[in-house]
Enzyme design. Sequence first.
Site, PDB file in Angstrom:
ATOM      1  CG  ASP A 239      -2.609   1.860   3.964  1.00 53.60           C
ATOM      2  OD1 ASP A 239      -2.561   2.840   3.204  1.00 53.60           O
ATOM      3  OD2 ASP A 239      -1.651   1.535   4.700  1.00 53.60           O
TER       4      ASP A 239
ATOM      5  CG  HIS B  38      -2.222  -0.705   0.954  1.00 52.24           C
ATOM      6  ND1 HIS B  38      -3.155  -0.214   0.052  1.00 52.24           N
ATOM      7  CD2 HIS B  38      -2.734  -1.845   1.443  1.00 52.24           C
ATOM      8  CE1 HIS B  38      -4.198  -1.034   0.018  1.00 52.24           C
ATOM      9  NE2 HIS B  38      -3.968  -2.033   0.840  1.00 52.24           N
TER      10      HIS B  38
ATOM     11  CD  GLU C  17       0.012   4.012  12.023  1.00 58.26           C
ATOM     12  OE1 GLU C  17      -0.272   2.952  11.418  1.00 58.26           O
ATOM     13  OE2 GLU C  17       0.362   4.044  13.222  1.00 58.26           O
TER      14      GLU C  17
ATOM     15  CE1 TYR D 137      -8.293   4.219 -14.589  1.00 53.84           C
ATOM     16  CE2 TYR D 137      -6.754   5.480 -13.277  1.00 53.84           C
ATOM     17  CZ  TYR D 137      -7.329   4.277 -13.611  1.00 53.84           C
ATOM     18  OH  TYR D 137      -6.937   3.152 -12.957  1.00 53.84           O
TER      19      TYR D 137
END
Length: 388
Positions: free
Chosen positions: A106, A101, A368, A299
């Site tokens: 995530d 990731h 985090e 895209y």
Amino acid sequence: MKTTVNQIVDAYADELIQIRRHIHSHPEVAQHEIQTSAFVAQKLGELGIDFKANIGGYGILAVIKGSLPGKTIALRADMDALPITEETGLPFASQNVGLMHACGHDIHIACLLGVARVLQNMRQQIKGTVLLVFQPCEESIPGGANLMLRDGVFADYEPQMVIAQHVYPELEVGQFGFHKGEYLASADEVIITCNSKGGHAALPHLSVDSVLMASQIVVSLQQVCSRFIPAQVPAVLSFGKITCNSAMNIIPEKVIIDGTLRIMNEDWRFKAHDRIRLIANSVAQSMGGTCDVNIIVGYPSLFNNCKLTDTVQRITAELWGEQSVHEVDARLTAEDFGWFSQKYPSCFFRLGVGASTGLHTPTFVADERAIAIGTKNMALIALKLLEN
């Protein structure tokens, strides 16, 4: 409202980090998000949230209905990882060899699951409906957004707007980035196969030099962006791979050129396709060979609705302070959220994670602390938008 959201997220913050670490440890690439999707479904089930799975592959749509009628908004998180070997040394590093990731998906999943808990707990205060889109296959054409739309993800609930946040290592934790209008480019793959008569490199007059032909095509195609597309339209055509499987003394019969076209304007995008074919074929013919031009449409460009983005930016500034909100530059990178933005008023903004290395690198490590901040921000944005 803000106090309640903060209380819920703060009480849940450690679990959100564990959710993120579990997902980070078990990355799955595009169209293989089997366990990731099952994990998300499990968490939604534990929260008592209605959802539909296996949309456009392994996509999930969760629905949170407020106690009163009102608008319908959609919040999106992507779920796939990248084919990168992780080199972070984290205790929760990837357990799946060769996968990582490295784009922060995530964190996106953890934040949206956090939003799910907040809104489910506050649904008696909600006027309207919130759709939580857990999307697969962002990193691979045709894109999970496209697949989910084709599969009728919004058949039962049509959103008035779609919002996504994406990690951004260039901003510190607690900072947010916004850009109104055209933000990210379309992305198409350009594959040109040059065909010729091969032979000995010492006798080029008896052959048609496919390597020279390919080289001339690459050079000639630079005029597509520099002379054909208007200067005010951001565009780039780059070739990153030339393959001929030959030797130093052989003129090969075939050379393959692989590149990417990025552009901010959908009309000029397809005009550029025609010009690429014209130039490549003309050069090949003039040199006595032929070429096959294969353009894989990827895209579309990502357009941030100006009114909606201005509103989301204002809400974010009210929540975190004007100093936390930044204008970020448009980029010629691509995102399959562009499929949503072409169909619905959309806002795709950036969440600062203060990483030391960039996205898509084997050493990408996000802070985090951004998870709780991103969760609070998305939940409060949803609640504020539904109030108006």
